[in-house]
Design an enzyme around this catalytic site. Sequence first.
Site: not given
Length: 246
Positions: A157, A14
């Site tokens: 991460y 998106s």
Amino acid sequence: MEKMTKYALVTGASRGIGRAIALKLAEQGYSVIINYASNSAAAEQTLSDIVANGGTAELLPFDVSNGEAVATALQQWKESHPEEYISVVVNNAGIRKDNLMMWMGPSDWHSVVSTSLDGFYNVTQPLLKDMLVKKWGRIVNVASLSGIKGMPGQTNYSAAKGGLIAATKALAQEVAKKRVTVNAVAPGFIKSDMTADLNEAELKKLVPAGRFGEAEEVAELVAFLVSDAAAYITGEVISINGGIYT
Ligand code: NAP
């Protein structure tokens, strides 16, 4: 003879890097399956931009970290496309929840690891069999500089992306004989919503090229890895970071 439609699933398409990859693969003739988590307006925009450029695409929202949701969505896709298979998957969905380990709560650890790493498993595992049976497939995992060198403030991460890199190397060896390649790209600082809160003026001094990268530059690399021209490249991690030494 009618040309077979080839399908490419891009997770997190998106916005940002995933959106650029979706547009590029559509330009290359893929029918693109646009996955996203919740931002329908942005996903609709990706879809309409692809269609405006003469491409084809469809939306397939699911949370990559939710195994059941992914399995259901992919099963429904298969049922509505009984003759076809997804030959390209780009595992791009990812989030950042930076903090020093000292203050990192369990949800910040688990959400980041499970989006990148469980997401890779949840999405790739159900699609693999068709690629092996059809003897052609491309899997590209969007890792990060952090997954190679580790970044302070990003143990979650870095672990997620480091794990993704190791999984890339392992899976590549399992499936190479069936003409399925598995590679990772490791971007450095790329302009997107994810990096919008960073001090670009300061951080770009760390980049030999002297600037942040564009999502479209990452998309070019992914498009090459997906192409037939890259058939002999597998199990690789390709940095795209403006020259930061890793
Ligand atoms: P972004 O602009 O924040 O976009 C993230 C995308 O991932 C959005 O489409 C979002 O969907 C989707 N997403 C997030 N969680 C998801 C989930 N659980 N299930 C499905 N989709 C999900 O990020 P970006 O900068 O484009 O980053 C894309 C990838 O590149 C990430 O894996 C990131 O770690 C990696 N990367 C980025 C950089 C950088 O400098 N930007 C550097 C290295 C690596 P919604 O729109 O619905 O929220």
